[in-house]
Motif scaffolding. Structure first.
Motif, PDB file in Angstrom:
ATOM      1  N   LEU A 110      47.866-154.143 -17.011  1.00  0.00           N
ATOM      2  CA  LEU A 110      48.621-154.496 -18.217  1.00  0.00           C
ATOM      3  C   LEU A 110      50.026-154.965 -17.867  1.00  0.00           C
ATOM      4  N   ALA A 113      49.836-158.520 -17.048  1.00  0.00           N
ATOM      5  CA  ALA A 113      49.675-159.349 -18.247  1.00  0.00           C
ATOM      6  C   ALA A 113      51.006-159.593 -18.936  1.00  0.00           C
ATOM      7  N   PHE A 133      44.118-154.268 -25.179  1.00  0.00           N
ATOM      8  CA  PHE A 133      43.787-154.629 -23.798  1.00  0.00           C
ATOM      9  C   PHE A 133      43.106-153.452 -23.097  1.00  0.00           C
ATOM     10  N   ILE A 137      39.419-155.132 -23.036  1.00  0.00           N
ATOM     11  CA  ILE A 137      39.471-156.101 -21.938  1.00  0.00           C
ATOM     12  C   ILE A 137      39.316-155.425 -20.576  1.00  0.00           C
ATOM     13  N   TYR A 138      40.289-154.641 -20.182  1.00  0.00           N
ATOM     14  CA  TYR A 138      40.237-154.030 -18.846  1.00  0.00           C
ATOM     15  C   TYR A 138      38.978-153.186 -18.616  1.00  0.00           C
ATOM     16  N   ALA A 173      45.020-162.833 -18.722  1.00  0.00           N
ATOM     17  CA  ALA A 173      45.639-162.443 -20.001  1.00  0.00           C
ATOM     18  C   ALA A 173      47.065-162.976 -20.091  1.00  0.00           C
ATOM     19  N   VAL A 375      37.876-162.624 -20.179  1.00  0.00           N
ATOM     20  CA  VAL A 375      39.259-162.206 -20.431  1.00  0.00           C
ATOM     21  C   VAL A 375      40.007-163.266 -21.234  1.00  0.00           C
ATOM     22  N   SER A 379      41.307-162.284 -24.857  1.00  0.00           N
ATOM     23  CA  SER A 379      42.765-162.314 -25.029  1.00  0.00           C
ATOM     24  C   SER A 379      43.156-163.252 -26.158  1.00  0.00           C
TER      25      SER A 379
END
Length: 444
Positions: A110, A113, A133, A137-138, A173, A375, A379
């Motif tokens: 993060l 990002a 996120f 996402i992760y 991201a 991603v 995002s």
């Protein structure tokens, strides 16, 4: 006697993982210094402080659902162990220590990002996207690659400590955020030519990079998860060789392009090498680590310059350093993975140079492609939703006076309250009457 030795071994491994987690967590201090030093004085406090905010968000969200999504049972996503509800099996690392180590990785992703948000995004965006996120996402990429039932893991994708999972994920991201936020005011002239917006403290940037370098010895060697047989020392060796070679690769490319050897080039070269070797540190021989690092430094210089000329204002070159180098580092194992090391780690097969054919290279390339696709799409969707609800970019006026004063009410450097821009930077005028010092404080 055997039981006591087993207990001692488990205690030693658990402490090793805990210490590695602390080193990775300390990387947050490095990111704060690196990013603040690489941007302007009027935003330094904001950029440093959001590290505290995002770190806190990741800690709670990853504990609640992120860890379960990443490491729970399931082919496509984990569906168990939310809130760390499943105790560790007897004779294995306590789940609390495992969580601390894995959470520190999510926090780094993060932090990467955030590089694409720098100097333009509202503070509320950091709160919302940080949570999303860490949920959507992760953990998805992490589960596919590192989950025991993840589909990329079952294909044999090699990503020892996260060139894909941590760095490419964060880098993509960052790129999507950079594209959606558009360039900072004053970065480009009407004819498209580029204005340099220098960071306010190169010493901070270098110190931040050195702290991140130190933390990486928790990142990569810690991913062995054990002190047994001392393999963590080998991983530390290849990590260090890759990093140092990358500095030289960046310098070499700058020389070929007849660029000044700016401090940022050396810093980004170092970080690119660390990113690239993260996937391959346990799979390649020392000589290959040097090649991987050298190439990473060189291509990062090319990428940063290319994107900047194309109108993509990535303030700390997050995508070039973590995305491009992450792509190369991931693919490199498909070329350089040595059979003896593949057998030791137990993931995937030998690389192209060792007669392994194109199979492992294909698996690595597939992993890169699917990560970028997922991603980027996730995002874009999440940031579009956030934009429609709370907005995304600060106003032109707030961007001009700086996010320290507009978002937090005070400057990181109060002795320079009216330090708006470097005298050499051309910036779009946002009002006919320049803001006085009194007006700035009144608006705060």
């Amino acid at each position: 006697m055997d039981l006591k030795l087993a207990d001692l071994s488990l205690l030693a491994d658990s402490f090793f993982i805990f210490l590695s987690a602390v080193l990775v967590i300390f990387m947050q201090a490095g990111f704060a210094l690196l990013e603040a030093g690489s941007t302007r004085m009027k935003n330094a406090g904001h950029i440093a402080a959001k590290q505290l905010l995002s770190f806190s968000i990741v800690a709670i969200v990853f504990w609640a659902v992120g860890y379960g999504f990443t490491f729970g049972d399931g082919k496509w996503i984990g569906t168990t162990n939310f809130f760390l509800s499943t105790p560790a099996e007897a004779g294995s690392t306590p789940i609390e220590i495992s969580f601390l180590f894995q959470f520190s990785f999510a926090a780094v992703s993060l932090a990467i990002a955030w590089g694409g948000f720098a100097e333009r995004a509202k503070l509320s965006v950091y709160i919302l996207f940080g949570a999303l996120f860490t949920i959507f996402i992760y953990p998805v990429i992490g589960h596919w690659v590192w989950g025991s039932e993840g589909w990329l893991h079952e294909l044999g994708k090699q990503d020892f400590a996260g060139s894909t999972v941590v760095h490419l994920t964060g880098g993509v991201a960052a790129l999507i955020a950079t594209l959606m936020l558009r360039p900072r005011k004053g970065k480009y002239n009407e004819d498209g030519t580029v204005n340099t917006i220098p960071g306010h403290n190169q010493v901070y940037s270098v110190l931040g990079a050195l702290i991140i370098w130190l933390g990486w010895f928790g990142f990569n060697p810690g991913s062995t998860l054990t002190l047994k047989d001392g393999f963590f020392g080998y991983v530390a060796l290849t990590t260090n060789l890759g990093a140092t070679a990358s500095v030289l690769g960046a310098m070499f490319m700058a020389y070929l392009r007849k660029q000044k050897l700016e401090v940022s080039i050396m810093v980004n070269g170092l970080l690119a090498g660390l990113v690239a070797i993260t996937a391959s540190c346990a799979f390649v021989e020392p000589w290959a680590a040097i090649i991987i690092g050298f190439i990473a430094g060189a291509i990062t210089v090319i990428s940063a310059s290319f994107l900047e000329r194309r109108g993509i204002d990535d303030p700390i070159y997050a995508f070039s350093v973590h995305g491009v180098a992450g792509i190369w580092g991931t693919i490199s194992t498909g070329i350089f993975a040595a059979p003896r090391l593949v057998e030791k780690v137990g993931v995937g097969s030998a690389g192209l140079l060792y007669g392994g054919g194109f199979h492992q290279l294909g698996v690595q390339t597939l992993g890169v492609a699917i990560t970028i696709l997922y991603v980027a799409l996730a995002s874009f969707v999440l940031l579009s939703i956030i934009k429609s609800i709370v907005g995304f970019r600060v106003s032109e006026e707030h961007e001009q006076i700086g996010l320290d004063i507009s978002e937090h009410g005070s400057y990181a450097y109060p002795e320079h309250p009216n330090h708006l821009e470097d005298a050499k930077i051309k910036e779009t005028e946002v009002s006919k009457t320049p803001l006085s010092e009194e007006a700035i404080y009144a608006k705060a």
